[in-house]
Write a protein that holds these residues in place. Sequence first.
Motif, PDB file in Angstrom:
ATOM      1  N   ASP A   8       0.877  -1.202   0.003  1.00  0.00           N
ATOM      2  CA  ASP A   8       0.147  -0.063   0.039  1.00  0.00           C
ATOM      3  C   ASP A   8       0.830   1.292   0.022  1.00  0.00           C
ATOM      4  OD1 ASP A   8      -2.224  -1.407  -0.111  1.00  0.00           O
ATOM      5  OD2 ASP A   8      -2.389  -1.409   2.238  1.00  0.00           O
ATOM      6  N   ASP A  26       4.139   0.514  -2.878  1.00  0.00           N
ATOM      7  CA  ASP A  26       3.477   0.107  -4.107  1.00  0.00           C
ATOM      8  C   ASP A  26       4.447  -1.067  -4.696  1.00  0.00           C
ATOM      9  OD1 ASP A  26       1.555   0.288  -6.001  1.00  0.00           O
ATOM     10  OD2 ASP A  26       2.656   1.501  -7.145  1.00  0.00           O
ATOM     11  N   ARG A  49       1.225  -8.130  -5.781  1.00  0.00           N
ATOM     12  CA  ARG A  49       0.266  -6.965  -5.189  1.00  0.00           C
ATOM     13  C   ARG A  49      -1.453  -7.344  -5.574  1.00  0.00           C
ATOM     14  NH1 ARG A  49       2.386  -2.394  -6.988  1.00  0.00           N
ATOM     15  NH2 ARG A  49       1.736  -3.011  -9.155  1.00  0.00           N
ATOM     16  N   ARG A 106      -4.302  -8.132  -3.349  1.00  0.00           N
ATOM     17  CA  ARG A 106      -5.685  -7.121  -3.479  1.00  0.00           C
ATOM     18  C   ARG A 106      -6.834  -7.884  -3.613  1.00  0.00           C
ATOM     19  NH1 ARG A 106      -2.545  -1.899  -5.402  1.00  0.00           N
ATOM     20  NH2 ARG A 106      -1.561  -1.127  -3.355  1.00  0.00           N
ATOM     21  N   GLY A 160      -5.970  -4.219   2.427  1.00  0.00           N
ATOM     22  CA  GLY A 160      -5.791  -4.847   1.137  1.00  0.00           C
ATOM     23  C   GLY A 160      -6.128  -5.980   0.719  1.00  0.00           C
TER      24      GLY A 160
END
Length: 191
Positions: free
Chosen positions: A120, A123, A167, A171, A181
């Motif tokens: 978050d 990144d 990621r 997510r 997330g």
Amino acid sequence: MTILTTARLRLEPMSDEHLQGLFEMNRDAEVMRYITGKPDTIADTQAMIDRVQARWAEWGYSWWTFIERETGEIVGAGCVQHLGRDRANPHELGWRLRRDRWGRGYGSEAAIRMAAYAFDTLDAPQLVAFCDADNRASSHVMEKLGMRFRATERWYDFDGSVYGITRDEWRQGLGAPGAAGAPERQSPPMK
């Protein structure tokens, strides 16, 4: 420098004031068994703190000291760094805990918070974690995070297991339930 919190832990950037508590953990041969294979001297722990402080200055992230909120005691340490300490490599999570705090879920709790920070705030496109293949406690935390085994590779002068999660997987809820997330997983309906 960023301080992170969880329900039971405060993660403070590693500093000289943490030396004695970190040394107490790092001098335990069982804690260091899969990390360096030998207990630290106080000079080893100070050198670690010095390296970590240099990385905080250069990267803006590195190792945190885990402080138990209820007692104020140092109970562990963990990081977001780069695999092999090289920025060309993916972001890596790492952790260690004082032996008297093993089995209480602190490793998972801290790792979830550090992963959320990496995805978050930094990144990071992916996160990896590396452990000795015999270190089931560490690989269990990796699996709880939603990481999957990727390969056996050589890092930090030994062969071990690399786990990872992207990621997007994090997510989409494939990461740890309840993590920032990563939405809570729901049980499938009963048939």
